[in-house]
Design a protein around this motif. Structure first.
Motif, PDB file in Angstrom:
ATOM      1  N   GLU A   1      -3.125  52.606  30.387  1.00 27.33           N
ATOM      2  CA  GLU A   1      -4.141  53.084  31.323  1.00 27.33           C
ATOM      3  C   GLU A   1      -5.158  53.980  30.619  1.00 27.33           C
ATOM      4  O   GLU A   1      -6.364  53.876  30.843  1.00 27.33           O
ATOM      5  CB  GLU A   1      -3.475  53.857  32.469  1.00 27.33           C
ATOM      6  CG  GLU A   1      -2.838  52.988  33.519  1.00 27.33           C
ATOM      7  CD  GLU A   1      -3.833  52.061  34.186  1.00 27.33           C
ATOM      8  OE1 GLU A   1      -4.820  52.569  34.766  1.00 27.33           O
ATOM      9  OE2 GLU A   1      -3.641  50.833  34.120  1.00 27.33           O
TER      10      GLU A   1
ATOM     11  N   TYR B   1      -6.123  53.949  27.529  1.00 22.02           N
ATOM     12  CA  TYR B   1      -6.994  53.229  26.608  1.00 22.02           C
ATOM     13  C   TYR B   1      -7.972  52.314  27.321  1.00 22.02           C
ATOM     14  O   TYR B   1      -8.733  51.591  26.677  1.00 22.02           O
ATOM     15  CB  TYR B   1      -6.155  52.468  25.584  1.00 22.02           C
ATOM     16  CG  TYR B   1      -5.457  53.396  24.622  1.00 22.02           C
ATOM     17  CD1 TYR B   1      -6.160  54.436  24.012  1.00 22.02           C
ATOM     18  CD2 TYR B   1      -4.100  53.272  24.346  1.00 22.02           C
ATOM     19  CE1 TYR B   1      -5.536  55.312  23.159  1.00 22.02           C
ATOM     20  CE2 TYR B   1      -3.471  54.144  23.484  1.00 22.02           C
ATOM     21  CZ  TYR B   1      -4.192  55.171  22.895  1.00 22.02           C
ATOM     22  OH  TYR B   1      -3.568  56.046  22.034  1.00 22.02           O
ATOM     23  N   ARG B   2      -8.001  52.378  28.642  1.00 16.67           N
ATOM     24  CA  ARG B   2      -9.080  51.708  29.365  1.00 16.67           C
ATOM     25  C   ARG B   2     -10.390  52.471  29.183  1.00 16.67           C
ATOM     26  O   ARG B   2     -11.473  51.900  29.320  1.00 16.67           O
ATOM     27  CB  ARG B   2      -8.732  51.590  30.859  1.00 16.67           C
ATOM     28  CG  ARG B   2      -7.518  50.713  31.140  1.00 16.67           C
ATOM     29  CD  ARG B   2      -7.171  50.676  32.603  1.00 16.67           C
ATOM     30  NE  ARG B   2      -8.199  49.982  33.376  1.00 16.67           N
ATOM     31  CZ  ARG B   2      -8.153  49.830  34.694  1.00 16.67           C
ATOM     32  NH1 ARG B   2      -7.149  50.342  35.389  1.00 16.67           N
ATOM     33  NH2 ARG B   2      -9.112  49.173  35.322  1.00 16.67           N
TER      34      ARG B   2
ATOM     35  N   ASP C   1     -12.956  54.774  26.715  1.00 13.04           N
ATOM     36  CA  ASP C   1     -13.350  54.802  25.300  1.00 13.04           C
ATOM     37  C   ASP C   1     -13.787  56.228  24.968  1.00 13.04           C
ATOM     38  O   ASP C   1     -14.919  56.625  25.255  1.00 13.04           O
ATOM     39  CB  ASP C   1     -14.487  53.805  25.074  1.00 13.04           C
ATOM     40  CG  ASP C   1     -14.898  53.707  23.616  1.00 13.04           C
ATOM     41  OD1 ASP C   1     -14.221  54.296  22.758  1.00 13.04           O
ATOM     42  OD2 ASP C   1     -15.908  53.030  23.332  1.00 13.04           O
TER      43      ASP C   1
ATOM     44  N   PRO D   1     -11.348  48.811  25.319  1.00 17.85           N
ATOM     45  CA  PRO D   1     -11.597  49.564  26.558  1.00 17.85           C
ATOM     46  C   PRO D   1     -12.293  48.701  27.603  1.00 17.85           C
ATOM     47  O   PRO D   1     -12.895  47.683  27.282  1.00 17.85           O
ATOM     48  CB  PRO D   1     -12.511  50.704  26.086  1.00 17.85           C
ATOM     49  CG  PRO D   1     -13.195  50.170  24.870  1.00 17.85           C
ATOM     50  CD  PRO D   1     -12.211  49.258  24.210  1.00 17.85           C
ATOM     51  N   ASP D   2     -12.197  49.118  28.853  1.00 19.84           N
ATOM     52  CA  ASP D   2     -12.891  48.418  29.939  1.00 19.84           C
ATOM     53  C   ASP D   2     -14.401  48.580  29.789  1.00 19.84           C
ATOM     54  O   ASP D   2     -14.879  49.552  29.202  1.00 19.84           O
ATOM     55  CB  ASP D   2     -12.465  48.984  31.302  1.00 19.84           C
ATOM     56  CG  ASP D   2     -11.055  48.559  31.693  1.00 19.84           C
ATOM     57  OD1 ASP D   2     -10.470  47.712  30.984  1.00 19.84           O
ATOM     58  OD2 ASP D   2     -10.546  49.076  32.707  1.00 19.84           O
TER      59      ASP D   2
ATOM     60  N   LYS E   1     -16.563  48.015  35.206  1.00 20.03           N
ATOM     61  CA  LYS E   1     -15.177  48.070  35.673  1.00 20.03           C
ATOM     62  C   LYS E   1     -14.691  49.509  35.769  1.00 20.03           C
ATOM     63  O   LYS E   1     -13.955  49.874  36.696  1.00 20.03           O
ATOM     64  CB  LYS E   1     -14.274  47.270  34.726  1.00 20.03           C
ATOM     65  CG  LYS E   1     -12.881  47.021  35.277  1.00 20.03           C
ATOM     66  CD  LYS E   1     -12.125  46.032  34.416  1.00 20.03           C
ATOM     67  CE  LYS E   1     -10.772  45.701  35.011  1.00 20.03           C
ATOM     68  NZ  LYS E   1     -10.031  44.713  34.186  1.00 20.03           N
ATOM     69  N   ILE E   2     -15.104  50.341  34.813  1.00 22.98           N
ATOM     70  CA  ILE E   2     -14.744  51.762  34.865  1.00 22.98           C
ATOM     71  C   ILE E   2     -15.235  52.391  36.163  1.00 22.98           C
ATOM     72  O   ILE E   2     -14.520  53.161  36.814  1.00 22.98           O
ATOM     73  CB  ILE E   2     -15.340  52.508  33.654  1.00 22.98           C
ATOM     74  CG1 ILE E   2     -14.630  52.101  32.361  1.00 22.98           C
ATOM     75  CG2 ILE E   2     -15.272  54.024  33.848  1.00 22.98           C
ATOM     76  CD1 ILE E   2     -13.206  52.590  32.230  1.00 22.98           C
TER      77      ILE E   2
ATOM     78  N   LYS F   1     -13.438  50.502  39.480  1.00 19.37           N
ATOM     79  CA  LYS F   1     -12.016  50.825  39.658  1.00 19.37           C
ATOM     80  C   LYS F   1     -11.742  52.325  39.626  1.00 19.37           C
ATOM     81  O   LYS F   1     -10.594  52.753  39.748  1.00 19.37           O
ATOM     82  CB  LYS F   1     -11.193  50.145  38.554  1.00 19.37           C
ATOM     83  CG  LYS F   1     -11.288  48.625  38.544  1.00 19.37           C
ATOM     84  CD  LYS F   1     -10.680  48.009  39.790  1.00 19.37           C
ATOM     85  CE  LYS F   1     -10.706  46.495  39.727  1.00 19.37           C
ATOM     86  NZ  LYS F   1     -10.100  45.877  40.934  1.00 19.37           N
TER      87      LYS F   1
ATOM     88  N   VAL G   1     -11.661  54.397  37.205  1.00 17.15           N
ATOM     89  CA  VAL G   1     -10.658  54.652  36.171  1.00 17.15           C
ATOM     90  C   VAL G   1     -10.689  56.108  35.713  1.00 17.15           C
ATOM     91  O   VAL G   1      -9.654  56.776  35.634  1.00 17.15           O
ATOM     92  CB  VAL G   1     -10.870  53.699  34.970  1.00 17.15           C
ATOM     93  CG1 VAL G   1      -9.886  54.021  33.846  1.00 17.15           C
ATOM     94  CG2 VAL G   1     -10.717  52.243  35.403  1.00 17.15           C
TER      95      VAL G   1
END
Length: 249
Positions: A78, A80-81, A83, A197-198, A202-203, A206, A208
């Motif tokens: 999680e 490492y999603r 950066d 990374p996402d 998406k970051i 979601k 994140v």
């Protein structure tokens, strides 16, 4: 197997008539009374296959590269999603439209420095930031900050209870850290061995960062960590000057 052509002569006009009959199993096809070899239509390559061919990479190699070379816990997967990189602040200027904002040019190991807008102006002079190593959250969606587009976020420790007012300090990688290095949680691992990374969309979609950020703090020694996982570079743990047991954002 091909059926033989039938030939009959026109006795009255001396004209030859040829009719060709071809079974479906024949390797030839008839077009306009002539026989041509059949050709199978090849399936066109996918976009990903074309990209790999241009890069000179096979699908097997690409799959191997996409697979992390280290064992990670669910928490690390999680983390490492996002950066998070070591950076260096090249220049700082005051935002003309906002008294609380700085506009920084920061080297994060890319071809060009990133423009990042931060709210550090009330807490520290520009001269204390220029030339300093820092920690950057690099895969956020660009955001317009009073007319200036910001391409990331500087991570800082903060404590609102220090002497009755908020104190803010930059997170700083340990001396010897290379600019652009991707920071890790737990033991340091090279970026090539980590999952990608996402993307920024998406970051944001979601949320994140919003889910991870509340558990980012400095410990009793001032070192940055997520829960019990230290934030580290190749040179050691990231930290700040004086703030201990403080929030990181």
């Amino acid at each position: 197997m091909m059926r033989l052509a039938t030939v009959r002569a026109g006795a009255s006009r001396g004209v030859r008539f040829v009719s060709a009959h071809v079974y479906r199993s024949s390797p030839y096809a008839s077009r306009g009374g002539k026989l041509f070899p059949k050709h199978k239509t090849a399936t066109p390559p996918s976009r990903d296959q074309l990209r790999l061919r241009c890069a000179g990479t096979t699908e097997a190699e690409a799959e191997a590269e996409a697979t992390p070379a280290v064992d990670l816990t669910e928490d690390q997967v999680e983390l490492y999603r996002v950066d998070i990189r070591a950076g260096k602040i090249l220049s700082v200027q005051e935002h003309e439209e906002a008294d609380s904002l700085y506009i920084e040019q920061i080297d994060v190991g890319e071809e060009e420095p990133r423009t990042i807008v931060s709210g550090l102006r009330p807490y520290m002079p520009a001269s204390s930031l220029e030339g300093k190593m820092c920690v950057v959250l690099a895969n956020l969606k660009p955001r317009n900050m009073r007319g200036v587009k910001s391409h990331g976020m500087l991570l800082c420790a903060s404590d609102k209870e220090t002497e009755g007012e908020e104190k803010v300090e930059l997170l700083v990688p340990k001396e010897g850290t290379q600019v652009g290095e991707r920071l890790c949680f737990g033991e340091f691992v090279s970026a090539e061995a980590l999952p990608a990374p996402d993307g920024p969309n998406k970051i944001q979609k979601k949320k994140v960062w919003e889910k991870l950020q509340p558990d980012l703090r400095t410990n009793e020694e001032g070192g940055a960590a997520w829960k019990d996982l230290p934030m580290v570079s190749s040179a050691g743990q990231v930290g700040c000057d004086t703030l201990k047991n403080s929030n990181i954002s």
